[in-house]
Design a protein around this motif. Sequence first.
Motif, mmCIF file in Angstrom:
data_model
loop_
_atom_site.group_PDB
_atom_site.id
_atom_site.type_symbol
_atom_site.label_atom_id
_atom_site.label_comp_id
_atom_site.label_asym_id
_atom_site.label_seq_id
_atom_site.Cartn_x
_atom_site.Cartn_y
_atom_site.Cartn_z
ATOM 1 N N CYS A 80 0.829 -1.210 0.000
ATOM 2 C CA CYS A 80 0.000 0.000 0.000
ATOM 3 C C CYS A 80 0.862 1.258 0.000
ATOM 4 C CB CYS A 80 -0.890 0.044 1.235
ATOM 5 S SG CYS A 80 -1.920 -1.419 1.491
ATOM 6 N N ALA A 81 0.453 2.251 -0.785
ATOM 7 C CA ALA A 81 0.991 3.601 -0.611
ATOM 8 C C ALA A 81 0.377 4.141 0.670
ATOM 9 C CB ALA A 81 0.604 4.471 -1.809
ATOM 10 N N ASP A 82 1.209 4.689 1.548
ATOM 11 C CA ASP A 82 0.705 5.068 2.877
ATOM 12 C C ASP A 82 1.284 6.412 3.313
ATOM 13 O OD1 ASP A 82 -0.149 5.308 5.458
ATOM 14 O OD2 ASP A 82 0.578 3.361 6.131
ATOM 15 N N GLU A 102 -0.566 15.924 0.355
ATOM 16 C CA GLU A 102 -1.585 15.865 -0.696
ATOM 17 C C GLU A 102 -1.011 16.228 -2.066
ATOM 18 O OE1 GLU A 102 -4.879 18.277 0.525
ATOM 19 O OE2 GLU A 102 -5.575 16.816 2.018
ATOM 20 N N SER A 103 0.291 16.405 -2.157
ATOM 21 C CA SER A 103 0.920 16.786 -3.421
ATOM 22 C C SER A 103 1.154 15.576 -4.327
ATOM 23 C CB SER A 103 2.260 17.481 -3.160
ATOM 24 O OG SER A 103 3.208 16.564 -2.635
ATOM 25 N N THR A 104 1.230 15.835 -5.632
ATOM 26 C CA THR A 104 1.548 14.778 -6.594
ATOM 27 C C THR A 104 2.929 14.203 -6.309
ATOM 28 O OG1 THR A 104 0.169 15.792 -8.301
ATOM 29 C CG2 THR A 104 1.846 14.254 -9.049
ATOM 30 N N PHE A 107 2.772 11.739 -3.502
ATOM 31 C CA PHE A 107 2.055 10.555 -3.990
ATOM 32 C C PHE A 107 3.001 9.679 -4.805
ATOM 33 C CE2 PHE A 107 -0.836 8.627 -7.269
ATOM 34 C CZ PHE A 107 -1.429 7.704 -6.417
ATOM 35 N N MET A 108 3.808 10.316 -5.665
ATOM 36 C CA MET A 108 4.790 9.563 -6.446
ATOM 37 C C MET A 108 5.826 8.900 -5.540
ATOM 38 S SD MET A 108 5.360 12.091 -9.727
ATOM 39 C CE MET A 108 6.621 11.024 -10.446
#
Length: 249
Positions: A80-82, A102-104, A107-108
């Motif tokens: 999972c991305a966490d 909350e930034s891209t 997330f990357m």
Amino acid sequence: MNEMISTILNHRSIRDFKDKQLSDEQIKTIVSCAQAASTSSFIQAYSIIGIKNKDKKQKLAELAGNQEYVAQNGHLFVFCADLSRHEFIGEMEGKDVKASIESTEKFMVALIDASLAAQNAAIAAESLGLGICYIGGIRNNLQAVQELLKTPERVIPLFGMTVGYPEKINDQKPRLPFEHIYHEEEYEQDKDTYVRQLQEYNQVISSYYDERTGGKRKDRWSEQMANMLEKQTRMYMKEFVQKNKMNLR
């Protein structure tokens, strides 16, 4: 060639496992190796959920497209991305981290961290004589997967990994030519070279399928990819990711 390189180069996906569960020691070793992977800025933006329960495995198998080997294996890991723990850290330290997590970019980072950890886990498992198979099918219905695994906001199950004792080992699928993957100094953009390499690879893959299936299948790689990409799948993903308060900025 040393043993580790040999293990990596001999990789193939295993979809037929013996009815033998991994020991707790094996699971801990595999997860510890996953944690030893590189992580951007030490952020460690991933979690791993292990599934032993047969009923839960069966449900995940159904959600992943009725892939039986998701239910029948030695152990099932879900990567999972966490960024949930990082929101908690911000609260704990009295810092406003919301815009960042909350930034891209973050997330990357979470996607990359989880992928690096997973590949370490895969190599560790294979070095123990086990087989593995990545399961992207859990993204077919992430809402149901989240509910089953009880993941909170800012945690997104990315893929599963089945691990176990191989019952059957298939021939290794030939990869793209080295020259097609590796570019020196700059990206190779000569179209004629690109097409020639793809055509040569198409012949290799067609021969592989022909031999493996006794002539029942001879599709080319570019044909296979074009047919797959023509079908729009999992197009809900952007909305789902943003609903989970990730990749909003």
